[in-house]
Write a protein that holds these residues in place. Structure first.
Motif, PDB file in Angstrom:
ATOM      1  N   GLU A 178       0.827  -1.197   0.000  1.00 26.34           N
ATOM      2  CA  GLU A 178       0.000   0.000   0.000  1.00 26.34           C
ATOM      3  C   GLU A 178       0.862   1.248   0.000  1.00 26.34           C
ATOM      4  O   GLU A 178       2.064   1.203   0.271  1.00 26.34           O
ATOM      5  N   ALA A 179       0.234   2.361  -0.344  1.00 27.74           N
ATOM      6  CA  ALA A 179       0.880   3.669  -0.211  1.00 27.74           C
ATOM      7  C   ALA A 179      -0.034   4.483   0.690  1.00 27.74           C
ATOM      8  O   ALA A 179      -1.254   4.479   0.513  1.00 27.74           O
ATOM      9  N   ASN A 180       0.563   5.146   1.680  1.00 25.25           N
ATOM     10  CA  ASN A 180      -0.256   5.842   2.672  1.00 25.25           C
ATOM     11  C   ASN A 180      -0.618   7.260   2.217  1.00 25.25           C
ATOM     12  O   ASN A 180      -0.200   7.719   1.147  1.00 25.25           O
ATOM     13  N   VAL A 181      -1.398   7.916   3.046  1.00 27.28           N
ATOM     14  CA  VAL A 181      -1.915   9.243   2.705  1.00 27.28           C
ATOM     15  C   VAL A 181      -0.791  10.253   2.468  1.00 27.28           C
ATOM     16  O   VAL A 181      -0.850  11.056   1.534  1.00 27.28           O
ATOM     17  N   GLU A 182       0.255  10.204   3.299  1.00 28.85           N
ATOM     18  CA  GLU A 182       1.382  11.138   3.129  1.00 28.85           C
ATOM     19  C   GLU A 182       2.038  10.931   1.762  1.00 28.85           C
ATOM     20  O   GLU A 182       2.387  11.892   1.074  1.00 28.85           O
ATOM     21  N   GLU A 183       2.184   9.655   1.371  1.00 29.17           N
ATOM     22  CA  GLU A 183       2.790   9.364   0.067  1.00 29.17           C
ATOM     23  C   GLU A 183       1.889   9.828  -1.075  1.00 29.17           C
ATOM     24  O   GLU A 183       2.368  10.405  -2.062  1.00 29.17           O
ATOM     25  N   ILE A 184       0.583   9.598  -0.919  1.00 29.77           N
ATOM     26  CA  ILE A 184      -0.374  10.045  -1.947  1.00 29.77           C
ATOM     27  C   ILE A 184      -0.269  11.562  -2.128  1.00 29.77           C
ATOM     28  O   ILE A 184      -0.207  12.066  -3.250  1.00 29.77           O
ATOM     29  N   ASP A 185      -0.205  12.286  -1.011  1.00 30.10           N
ATOM     30  CA  ASP A 185      -0.146  13.748  -1.084  1.00 30.10           C
ATOM     31  C   ASP A 185       1.189  14.250  -1.624  1.00 30.10           C
ATOM     32  O   ASP A 185       1.246  15.302  -2.253  1.00 30.10           O
ATOM     33  N   SER A 186       2.264  13.499  -1.397  1.00 32.90           N
ATOM     34  CA  SER A 186       3.561  14.020  -1.841  1.00 32.90           C
ATOM     35  C   SER A 186       3.918  13.624  -3.273  1.00 32.90           C
ATOM     36  O   SER A 186       4.583  14.380  -3.965  1.00 32.90           O
ATOM     37  N   ILE A 187       3.462  12.457  -3.729  1.00 35.26           N
ATOM     38  CA  ILE A 187       3.883  12.046  -5.089  1.00 35.26           C
ATOM     39  C   ILE A 187       2.736  11.960  -6.086  1.00 35.26           C
ATOM     40  O   ILE A 187       2.968  11.684  -7.248  1.00 35.26           O
TER      41      ILE A 187
END
Length: 205
Positions: free
Chosen positions: A79-88
């Motif tokens: 999975e990719a978390n919310v912080e990763e979604i927002d940054s990339i």
């Protein structure tokens, strides 16, 4: 109704590939929660019955099939978390989740059938992108079932910590209840700040 079949797996097999994994992700559209991917290598001689695009299955049927897939197939998730979604951004984050799921398969597959029209750039294994693959390939359908089941149950857990947003029903998607709760209750740490409805509430000054 069109059902996924084994033709893509058979074609890859005929080209000499032996361990073929279907890869799919779920959770691109929600305003909250991670994006979750699964990679599944099915035993072509012992396929779970009733495999289909996870969106076409009832919740009960999907849960039962997910159990059987875990028992009969080789399964890995990422999975990719919310912080990763927002940054990339969400597209790259969904590819990152797929890359993590594939990397977690042991032994590794030698061919990938990936749902969508793009192959995640970090994957080094031979692969093909299959548009609407969860309705065409049994392996991708199995991955879609596992990913959806896992993500939905994660959102049910989060709903208990953050009641009012209806995540146990909407899985973080922008339903009426969810959008209204965002205005009334505010933004949680699990909301995707880069998504417009969330961003608007945070920066409405």
């Amino acid at each position: 109704m069109e059902q996924p079949d084994t033709s893509l797996e058979i074609a890859a097999h005929a080209r000499g590939y032996l361990r073929i994994a279907g890869v799919d992700e779920v959770g691109r559209g929600p305003l909250a929660g991670p994006v979750t991917a699964a990679a599944v290598v099915l035993d072509m001689d012992d396929l779970p019955e009733g495999l289909n695009d996870s969106k076409k299955l009832s919740a009960k049927k999907r849960a039962a099939l997910a159990k059987v897939i875990w028992q009969k197939a080789q399964v890995a998730v990422g999975e990719a978390n919310v912080e990763e979604i927002d940054s990339i951004n969400i597209l790259r984050a969904s590819h990152l989740a797929m890359e993590r799921a594939v990397a977690a398969l042991d032994p590794p597959p030698d061919y990938l059938l990936i749902d969508g029209n793009l192959i995640p750039r970090e994957l080094t294994i031979a692969a093909e992108a299959v548009v609407k693959g969860d309705g065409k390939s049994v392996s991708i359908a199995a991955a879609s079932i596992v990913a959806k089941e896992l993500r939905d149950s994660h959102m049910v857990d989060l709903a208990q910590q953050f009641p009012g947003y209806g995540w146990e029903k909407n899985a973080g998607y922008p339903s009426k209840q969810h959008r209204e709760a965002l205005v009334e209750l505010g933004v949680t740490p699990h909301h995707r700040r880069s998504f417009k409805p969330v961003h608007k509430i945070l920066y409405q000054e």
